[in-house]
Structures are given as C-alpha cells and as structure tokens.
Scaffold this active site. Structure first.
Site, PDB file in Angstrom:
ATOM      1  CD  GLU A  43      42.191  -0.571  13.218  1.00  0.00           C
ATOM      2  OE1 GLU A  43      42.991  -0.336  13.287  1.00  0.00           O
ATOM      3  OE2 GLU A  43      40.595   0.262  13.031  1.00  0.00           O
ATOM      4  CE  LYS A 111      46.003   1.500  14.209  1.00  0.00           C
ATOM      5  NZ  LYS A 111      44.794   0.727  14.913  1.00  0.00           N
ATOM      6  CB  CYS A 147      42.068   3.329  14.132  1.00  0.00           C
ATOM      7  SG  CYS A 147      40.576   3.004  15.787  1.00  0.00           S
TER       8      CYS A 147
END
Length: 541
Positions: A43, A111, A147
């Site tokens: 990430e 994200k 994540c």
C-alpha cells in the site's frame, strides 16, 4: 484465456517521502522478476506508509505520479505491476493502486474504506473511492482491495459479484502483539464469503512509532495456507497459480515460522529502532547505562539493531550509585562489546544545588534534589550526542511512562525509546528470552530489586506498588479502559486503583513531551491513546 499465472509479492521496506529511493528499490527488485506476469507492491509503496500530511503537498503527489510513470515506461515489456501511490482525481485525493502495463499507467483503483481509528486517520487526508471493480491482467480478472477494504465484507463481495477471480490485497498494516492471528482470521472470513483465493501482502519496516511486520501470506479458496512469508524481513515470493474448473489455485510455497511472544516483541523493538536510526541517518546511539534492567535491555536491543560499534554506553554515577550497579553496568557493556565510559556527575549536581541554595534556604531536601541528579545526567548525554552526533536513547518502560515515574528533561531526554510500549514485567521476560541466545545481560541485573538510586537505599517499590500488581492495574486502565470498580473486582485495593488512575492522568503532560517509541500493544501512548492533559475526570467506584 490463460490458465496459469505467476504473481510476485514484494514485501519491502519503503521510507516515507523518499520517492527516489523507493523507486530505485522497486526498479532493482523488478529487474530480477521479468519472467513473472504480475508484481504486487504494498500500500502506497512509492510514497511510503503512512505519509500523513505529506500528501497534502501537491508537489509530493505529483512527484509520486511521475515516479510511477517512469517505472511503467522502464518496464514496458513486463512484468505488469500493481503499485501503490496517492492519486489526485480533480479535487479528490485517493489512496490508490495503479496497474502499470505496456509502458503506461493502464488503470487505477482507489481505496474504498478509509480507517479512522487507533493509529489511522486517513479520512484527514484522503477521500474514499467508489466501490472498486476488478482489473484485467492477461485476461484474468484481479480484485485489489486495499488494506482496510478487507476488514469488512462489502468490498470483497462487490469484487466477487463483478467477476473477480483472484483477490490481491496490498497493505500497510502496523504490528501489534498477536496481530498475525487477527489478520489470518480476517482473511479466512473474506475467502469463505467470496470463495476466492486471497493474497495478503504487507509492507515491512519501521516508520517513527509504527513497525510493519510483513508476515504476508496466501490463502486458497478452500482456506488452505499456500504461502507464509517471514516477519520483520524484506522478501520476494514468486507464487504460481493455475486455473481449473473450480477456479484459481496458488501452488503451495514456503511456510515461514513466525516468532511468538517475547521473540516477536523483541524483533519488533529492534526493527523499529534500527529503521529510526538508519532512515534518519544517525551515525549511532548513546544511552545512560545504570546497571538496571531497562538500560541493559535497551543497550542489547541497540546492539542487535545496529551492531556494537554504533552503540555507546555511559555510566553516570553519583553518591547513591551502588558498587553493584557500577560492576553490573560495566559487565553488561563488556559482554555486548560496546564503547563504555564513566562520567561522574558529582560536580554538576553540586554546582546546580549550590546555585539554588539561597533560593531553597529553609526548605527540606525532597524529590527536587533527586531530579537534579537525573537532569544532570540528561544534560551530559545530550552534550555527548551534540558533540559526536549519536542519538540519545531513552530507557523508560510503559509502566513508568504510565504513572510518571520518570524525570522530564532528565532520564526522558532523548530521541527514541524502543521499550516505551513495553510494561516492566515484560522487560524482565524479554531479558530472560534474549539471554537464551547467549547471556549478555548479567543475571544479577535481572534478579535485583529495581531502583532509580536517587537517594540512600531507594527502591522503586517505595513509590510504586509491586510491578506485577501495577501492570495488572494499568492493563485494566490503559489497554481495556475498565472502571476502577471493574479493576478492583480483579482483586486489587480500590484506593490503590484510584491512586494509580490519578497518577496515570496527571502524567499525560510528561508523555506529550516524551520521545517516540515502538508500538507493541493495542493502546500505545501517543498514536492510539490520546487523552487530554487538562482532565478533571476520575472514576467513582
């Protein structure tokens, strides 16, 4: 349509803000992976994680994009690359992953679920993207939940419903004790819900107070573990995937043995310290060596992190320093192979007290004079640091930091504290564990009663309850946010619990001025537990 795929997982240690260095490391690793189909990076790899307010600088975001475009052009002939970077889309700034293929950024996914708790405050700097769909690599539909996107079911279910065949999750997930089990259970849940295999890639390395432990792994759709990468080490794993009528399967690879308990904590502290020193370009470290358990453990961690040639231990004796302490400190330093010096503090202490004598006339000696000793030591260590460039390590444990049993501008002076989030009882366990690898901490340091040696025959238990009692109370107050009544029900005296709670609250101003240190527990001081300094609340049992 291909029925085989090779995916490399790059468990790497980036440096926040060091775009060129991160790019060069990626370039070097990719040069040895030209035969694979796809390489996954962690990430926000090109920026380093967490970049915090750096991403609010337009020039930083632009530099990240330019670096990724350069990487795409250099590897136009393959492999395809999934690279994490901050991405600006109009007025919105996203935490994103770019697919690099054919010499350009082919597509980008953002994200969706931004964490905003504990050490995370991504909503401060990023905006969430739309629910992501899969992207295509050699005709294979790859879902890339980033994540936090795997911590709830929504994103992975959306990816499965929109045709994803494999899930690849890049992460910047900080270490805390036993978190590898939490992550595994989490991925088991996502795999069960989607019936898709999932590769979990985590970065590794220290970033200020956070340590990223790596420990990346792959679960197949039947929930079998196909790969387990090591903890606390950079590594590249090339995974081999085949497609059958039941979907994609990762061929079983290496299953690394992960450290547990004291070994896990020790390695986290060592990695955090090493990266803090090296990434900030300090030539070494210096610390006060008292002959006590805390400084012995920190000195040993420093040697494990940096090597003995970069560690300087200084004994700073005064009238109350015992012969045993002098002997034990020198013994430990010799076993570690570090530079060891003795700088008596009698003259500076007496100089301070002489200067203050007219103002203090008619008042009895008390903790003030004790603190002058500690602050004299702090001044000397900082002078050594200024002269030689080595960073001062502080050695206060979490028990002491909790109740304020440390002197501001004295033994709290310094740039970093590897045991800041380690309770005193665990410091002893860490010393005993480390000695199983070779006895570098003298046994007497571990067995003798702890003391600050600021007055005659002083022991820590003159001011504090026994550390096993104190640490259990602090576990309730700090880690569990329990009430005084709940903690007392565990077998503690109510008055003692109230006293410890009061000490915890009034020491907040000290902790705000303390050096950063490695996060080990779920509730470290600073990033996790953020209490006000001015605080009139106390539990009523």
């Amino acid at each position: 349509m291909t029925t085989s795929l090779t995916i490399a997982l790059a468990q790497l240690n980036p440096t926040v803000g060091a775009i060129d260095a991160n790019l060069e490391k990626a370039r070097t690793k990719l040069a040895g992976l030209r035969d694979v189909d796809l390489v996954l990076f962690p990430e926000l790899y090109i920026a380093g994680y967490p970049p915090e307010d750096l991403v609010l600088r337009p020039s930083f975001v632009t530099a990240c994009k330019e670096a990724v475009e350069k990487l795409a052009a250099e590897f136009a002939q393959g492999p395809a690359i999934l690279m994490g970077l901050p991405w600006r889309d109009g007025e919105k700034l996203h935490n994103s992953v770019a697919l690099l293929s054919g010499g350009r950024i082919e597509t980008v996914r953002h994200k969706y679920d931004l964490p905003n708790y504990g050490v995370f405050d991504e909503k401060r700097v990023f905006q969430p993207g739309p629910a992501p769909g899969p992207l295509s690599v050699k005709g294979v539909r790859i879902g890339v939940p980033i994540c936090e996107d795997i911590w709830t079911e929504e994103v992975c279910e959306t990816l499965e419903e929109t045709g994803a065949e494999i899930l690849l999750s890049p992460n910047g997930s900080p270490f805390e004790r036993n978190k590898d089990d939490v992550r595994l259970n989490l991925v088991v849940a996502r795999v069960t819900e989607t019936n898709l295999p999932l590769a979990y890639l985590n970065q590794v390395g220290g970033q200020d107070e956070l340590v990223f432990d790596g420990a990346s792994f792959v679960l197949n759709a039947d929930r079998t573990l196909a790969l387990q990468m090591p903890m606390f080490e950079e590594a590249i794993a090339v995974t081999h995937w085949t497609k059958s009528g039941e979907g994609w399967t990762c061929r079983k690879g290496e299953i690394a043995k992960l450290p547990e308990r004291e070994e896990e904590t020790w390695k986290a502290c060592v990695l955090g310290l090493r990266d803090y020193v090296l990434k900030n370009r300090f030539p070494g470290v210096v610390l006060g060596m008292s002959g006590g358990i805390d400084s012995a453990v920190v000195a040993t961690m420093a040697v494990d992190a940096l090597g003995p040639e970069k560690v300087h231990c200084v004994m700073l004796p005064y009238a109350y320093t015992s012969k045993d302490s002098l002997v034990d400190a020198e013994d430990c330093a010799k076993r570690l192979g570090v530079r060891y010096d003795v700088v008596p503090i009698k003259q500076p202490v007496e100089g301070f007290l002489s200067a203050l004598k007219p103002m203090f006339a008619g008042r009895n000696s008390d903790i003030t004079e004790e603190n002058v000793q500690s602050r004299s030591r702090g001044v000397i260590l900082m002078a050594i640091s200024n002269k030689f460039g080595s960073m001062v390590l502080t050695t206060g444990n979490k028990s002491e930091m909790s109740v304020g049993y440390a002197t501001l501008y004295g033994d709290m002076n310094g740039g970093y504290n590897p045991i800041k989030d380690v309770y005193k009882t665990e410091v002893y366990r860490l010393a005993e564990w480390r000695n199983t690898l070779g006895e570098v901490i003298p046994g007497r340091i571990i067995t003798k009663a702890p003391t600050a040696e600021l007055r005659e025959n002083q022991k820590d238990q003159d001011s504090l309850p026994p550390y096993d009692v104190l640490d259990d109370i602090l576990d309730g107050l700090v880690e569990r946010e329990q009430t005084v009544a709940e903690i007392a029900a565990r077998g503690h005296d109510v008055a003692l619990v109230k006293r410890v709670q009061h000490m915890l609250y009034v020491a907040e101003y000290k902790r705000r001025q303390a050096a950063p240190g490695v996060k080990i527990t779920r509730r470290n001081f600073g990033r996790d537990r953020r209490y006000p300094i001015t605080n009139g609340f106390r539990d009523k049992p």
